[in-house]
Design an enzyme around this catalytic site. Sequence first.
Site, PDB file in Angstrom:
ATOM      1  N   SER A 202       5.460  -4.703  -4.010  1.00 43.79           N
ATOM      2  CA  SER A 202       3.900  -4.373  -3.368  1.00 43.79           C
ATOM      3  C   SER A 202       3.458  -5.268  -2.529  1.00 43.79           C
ATOM      4  O   SER A 202       2.901  -5.019  -1.620  1.00 43.79           O
ATOM      5  CB  SER A 202       2.861  -4.294  -4.724  1.00 43.79           C
ATOM      6  N   HIS A 248      -0.810  -8.153  -4.062  1.00 40.53           N
ATOM      7  CA  HIS A 248      -1.238  -7.287  -2.973  1.00 40.53           C
ATOM      8  C   HIS A 248      -2.187  -8.118  -1.885  1.00 40.53           C
ATOM      9  O   HIS A 248      -1.982  -7.711  -0.925  1.00 40.53           O
ATOM     10  CB  HIS A 248      -2.274  -6.288  -3.776  1.00 40.53           C
TER      11      HIS A 248
END
Length: 297
Positions: A202, A248
């Site tokens: 991610s 993230h």
Amino acid sequence: MDTQRLPGCYRHPDRQTGIRCTRCERPICPDCMVDASVGFQCPECVRTGSGTGHAPAANQPRTVGGGAVVAGDPALVTKILIGINVAVFVAVLATGGATVHNELVNRLAMLGQAREQLGPLAYGPLEGVATGEWYRLLTSMFLHEEIWHIGFNMLSLWFLGPSLEAALGRARYLALYLVSGLAGSALVYLLAEPNVQTLGASGAIYGLFGATAVLMRRMRYDMRPVIALLVINLVITFGWSGISWQAHVGGLVAGVLIAIGMVHAPREHRSLVQWGTCGLVLAAVVVAVLLRTAALT
């Protein structure tokens, strides 16, 4: 200008564009345009050197981001990255899947520091980045346990990767992916609980999101779709439990910074600015890791 009257790219007719090849004058979209000494050229003119009387090498054709134009599959690096992620996922399934006893996951996942109790009051280091296992910052980027997790990440990589690879060139695109992923791992290490495992691509994927937004702004494309998609992903990041928001955010910030250096670098110092930007972000990653390690040991 009425955007509805813009012609479609000759290779991608569904993509409207106001840019034309300076040699053959065919309309070309950002995925097809190759940065030239004057304007942009299409891939066919770059390969053949048509209209100039010189070999293609004489003009040193470059992508929008300054990368070398190479023959072959334009999404080669993206496919290799997907292949590595899938291969590691298959290895995880073959060794027991998503269980706390999976030795492969325990060895490769991002982990700051796990400790074992040695006595009533004494604790000793067991494993983690703080004990010298720095490789976890990288290996965790290719590690997934659940089919939905790898499925979402690989679909995102396939959606974002080829366009960035074509625009930046293979080497710069790979640097963007890896450094963004490392930045995500570093922020996890710096801010998250050290004994909690995290894994997944991610951080690198969010780096590609950020880079896509920068590239679209550079090409003066409508940014609303990518901004909407990014906002949705950020809402999910902070709204659902069990998601590592640090990875993230770290990947996103790194991707934006690297992309700015990539696509806005001045032509005369382009390589220096581009690789210097990657180096500065990587240096920040190293500093964050060293600070956290000093605090834990």
